[in-house]
Design an enzyme around this catalytic site. Structure first.
Site, PDB file in Angstrom:
ATOM      1  N   ASP A 152      27.196 103.506  36.920  1.00 54.02           N
ATOM      2  CA  ASP A 152      28.362 102.712  37.323  1.00 54.02           C
ATOM      3  C   ASP A 152      28.922 101.981  36.100  1.00 54.02           C
ATOM      4  O   ASP A 152      30.121 102.033  35.815  1.00 54.02           O
ATOM      5  CB  ASP A 152      27.942 101.699  38.396  1.00 54.02           C
ATOM      6  CG  ASP A 152      29.082 100.795  38.806  1.00 54.02           C
ATOM      7  OD1 ASP A 152      30.184 101.320  39.040  1.00 54.02           O
ATOM      8  OD2 ASP A 152      28.888  99.565  38.879  1.00 54.02           O
ATOM      9  N   ASP A 164      32.474 103.075  33.500  1.00 55.12           N
ATOM     10  CA  ASP A 164      33.643 102.213  33.236  1.00 55.12           C
ATOM     11  C   ASP A 164      33.875 102.100  31.731  1.00 55.12           C
ATOM     12  O   ASP A 164      35.014 102.134  31.254  1.00 55.12           O
ATOM     13  CB  ASP A 164      33.430 100.799  33.803  1.00 55.12           C
ATOM     14  CG  ASP A 164      33.936 100.657  35.238  1.00 55.12           C
ATOM     15  OD1 ASP A 164      33.933 101.668  35.955  1.00 55.12           O
ATOM     16  OD2 ASP A 164      34.329  99.534  35.619  1.00 55.12           O
ATOM     17  N   TYR A 185      21.148 100.213  44.342  1.00 58.09           N
ATOM     18  CA  TYR A 185      22.221 100.137  45.329  1.00 58.09           C
ATOM     19  C   TYR A 185      21.690 100.261  46.750  1.00 58.09           C
ATOM     20  O   TYR A 185      22.318  99.799  47.695  1.00 58.09           O
ATOM     21  CB  TYR A 185      23.236 101.265  45.103  1.00 58.09           C
ATOM     22  CG  TYR A 185      24.313 100.973  44.098  1.00 58.09           C
ATOM     23  CD1 TYR A 185      24.003 100.637  42.786  1.00 58.09           C
ATOM     24  CD2 TYR A 185      25.649 101.056  44.460  1.00 58.09           C
ATOM     25  CE1 TYR A 185      25.005 100.392  41.857  1.00 58.09           C
ATOM     26  CE2 TYR A 185      26.651 100.814  43.542  1.00 58.09           C
ATOM     27  CZ  TYR A 185      26.333 100.480  42.248  1.00 58.09           C
ATOM     28  OH  TYR A 185      27.328 100.243  41.351  1.00 58.09           O
ATOM     29  N   ASP A 203      20.879 100.165  26.741  1.00 61.38           N
ATOM     30  CA  ASP A 203      21.603  99.225  25.866  1.00 61.38           C
ATOM     31  C   ASP A 203      22.132  99.948  24.633  1.00 61.38           C
ATOM     32  O   ASP A 203      23.277  99.761  24.212  1.00 61.38           O
ATOM     33  CB  ASP A 203      20.730  98.005  25.497  1.00 61.38           C
ATOM     34  CG  ASP A 203      19.331  98.368  25.039  1.00 61.38           C
ATOM     35  OD1 ASP A 203      18.945  99.555  25.121  1.00 61.38           O
ATOM     36  OD2 ASP A 203      18.614  97.462  24.577  1.00 61.38           O
ATOM     37  N   LYS A 231      15.831 102.664  30.951  1.00 59.54           N
ATOM     38  CA  LYS A 231      15.347 101.434  30.311  1.00 59.54           C
ATOM     39  C   LYS A 231      13.823 101.486  30.374  1.00 59.54           C
ATOM     40  O   LYS A 231      13.167 100.594  30.925  1.00 59.54           O
ATOM     41  CB  LYS A 231      15.949 100.218  31.043  1.00 59.54           C
ATOM     42  CG  LYS A 231      15.661  98.879  30.395  1.00 59.54           C
ATOM     43  CD  LYS A 231      16.418  98.643  29.105  1.00 59.54           C
ATOM     44  CE  LYS A 231      15.979  97.349  28.436  1.00 59.54           C
ATOM     45  NZ  LYS A 231      16.499  97.184  27.071  1.00 59.54           N
TER      46      LYS A 231
HETATM   47  C1  IPM Z   1      32.413 102.866  41.594  1.00 57.87           C
HETATM   48  C2  IPM Z   1      32.602 101.501  42.193  1.00 57.87           C
HETATM   49  C3  IPM Z   1      31.656 101.335  43.366  1.00 57.87           C
HETATM   50  C4  IPM Z   1      30.244 101.507  42.842  1.00 57.87           C
HETATM   51  C5  IPM Z   1      31.811 100.017  44.154  1.00 57.87           C
HETATM   52  C6  IPM Z   1      33.225  99.797  44.620  1.00 57.87           C
HETATM   53  C7  IPM Z   1      30.846  99.946  45.295  1.00 57.87           C
HETATM   54  O1  IPM Z   1      32.413 100.518  41.219  1.00 57.87           O
HETATM   55  O2  IPM Z   1      32.611 103.864  42.319  1.00 57.87           O
HETATM   56  O3  IPM Z   1      32.077 102.957  40.413  1.00 57.87           O
HETATM   57  O4  IPM Z   1      29.652 100.554  42.320  1.00 57.87           O
HETATM   58  O5  IPM Z   1      29.717 102.622  42.951  1.00 57.87           O
HETATM   59 MG    MG Z   2      32.204 101.293  39.247  1.00 60.00          MG
END
Ligand code: IPM
Ligand code: MG
Length: 356
Positions: A247, A251, A142, A223, A191
């Site tokens: 990240d 999710d 990032y 993975d 990884k």
């Molecule tokens: C998160 C989001 C952010 C990230 C984006 C919006 C930059 O996806 O907080 O998980 O990738 O950190």
């Molecule tokens: Mg995110």
């Protein structure tokens, strides 16, 4: 006590969900005798539109002068065509970095009332799960060098994943300290079969692990981790990983809880000043329609009370209120099964307020 909180409502559903969390904080403040003062600052697309900068200096200064920060979400289709360094997302990375918030805690746990909302098979969900994802937040790909250049096949683009021993050590320490207060198990995700940065990650985590003999430390390739999260989430206690893997995996972990609308997060550095935000985005498709699920933001407010202000009882009170509302069967649109009534953002907030 008096607490000054900077509000970065941002874009899309950001303003609605932050408003819900503010109502909850006022109610908790009234109940326990605390005063929460809120000051709004611009961030993201709205800041670009209003002052021509996604992260204005006043916002950074305001956040650094506050006791803690609450954020809604940034971004939306309107700003998707801007160059990378002008996008609203860049502002989010900027504030995390400016505040020195290298730790991102993302708890993914199954609320028994939401078992049916989880896409996982019943026999997997029955075992329950309670995962604390510890994501490194100010390093890695990032923040590494990126750009465009001419390569052997013509134009190419590159991003760089780089981690220093210092960055890995400090996030590993957070993970082990967190595990000491939980089930004393850390799974470090990398990884290392391919990436040099992951090999340094693994070596460094092992060194830090020596200081925590009571904690069981296991390596897992990313993975395989993605697979294990849906195959057997009960095996995880604390997961520590890099910015990008965290990240993606957070999710995934959120979805098995029933909805991404449930997952809170705390971003922390070396002081008690943190930034608290739901892990979901700005959901432009439902923005301004009073349909968003504010629970992740409300739970982020609870994390603020716990991690920034050490108000444990108050934090528990918010979490219990959310639990009760879910137990009573109230659902927002993202959680409701077909045939179930979906409450609006303000309606579910009222239900939560009435349990405080
Ligand atoms: C998160 C989001 C952010 C990230 C984006 C919006 C930059 O996806 O907080 O998980 O990738 O950190
Ligand atoms: Mg995110």
């Amino acid at each position: 006590m008096n607490y000054n909180i900077a509000l970065l409502k941002g874009d899309g559903i950001g303003p609605e969900i932050v408003e819900s969390a503010v109502k909850v904080l006022y109610k908790v403040g009234a109940k326990y005798g605390h005063t929460f003062n809120f000051t709004d600052y611009l961030i993201g697309g709205i800041a670009i539109d209003t002052v021509g900068d996604g992260l204005p200096k006043e916002t950074v200064d305001g956040c650094l002068a506050s006791d803690s920060v609450m954020l809604g979400a940034v971004g939306g289709p309107k700003w998707d065509t801007l160059p990378g360094d002008k996008r609203p997302e860049k502002a989010l990375l900027g504030i995390r970095s400016a505040m020195g918030l290298y730790t991102n805690l993302r708890p993914a746990k199954l609320y028994p009332a939401l078992k049916d909302a989880s896409p996982l098979r019943t026999d997997i969900v029955e075992k329950g799960f309670d995962i604390m994802m510890v994501r490194e937040l100010t390093g890695g790909i990032y923040f590494g060098e990126r750009g465009r250049r001419q390569g052997k096949n013509g134009e190419e683009a590159y991003d760089t994943e780089a981690y220093s021993v210092m960055e890995i050590e400090r996030i590993a320490k957070v993970a082990f300290e967190t595990a000491m207060k939980r089930d004393k198990r850390v799974i470090s995700v990398d990884k290392a079969n391919v990436l040099e940065s992951s090999r340094l990650w693994r070596e460094t985590v092992h060194k830090v692990a020596k200081d925590y003999p009571e904690v069981e430390c296991t390596d897992m390739l990313v993975d395989n981790t993605a697979m294990q999260i849906v195959r057997n989430p009960a095996q995880f206690d604390v997961v520590v990983t890099s910015n990008i893997f965290g990240d993606i995996l957070s999710d995934e972990a959120s979805q098995i809880t029933g909805s991404i609308g449930m997952l809170a997060s705390a971003s922390l550095g070396d002081t008690t000043r943190g930034l608290y935000e739901p892990i979901h985005g700005s959901a432009p498709d439902i923005a301004g329609q009073n349909k968003a699920n504010p629970i992740a933001t409300i739970l982020s407010a609870a994390m603020m009370l716990r991690y920034s202000f050490s108000l444990m009882e108050e934090a528990d009170c918010i979490e219990e209120a959310v639990n009760k509302v879910l137990d009573k069967g109230y659902r927002t649109a993202d959680l409701a099964k077909s045939g179930e009534t979906a409450l609006s953002c303000t309606e579910i907030t009222e239900k939560i307020l009435s349990e405080i």
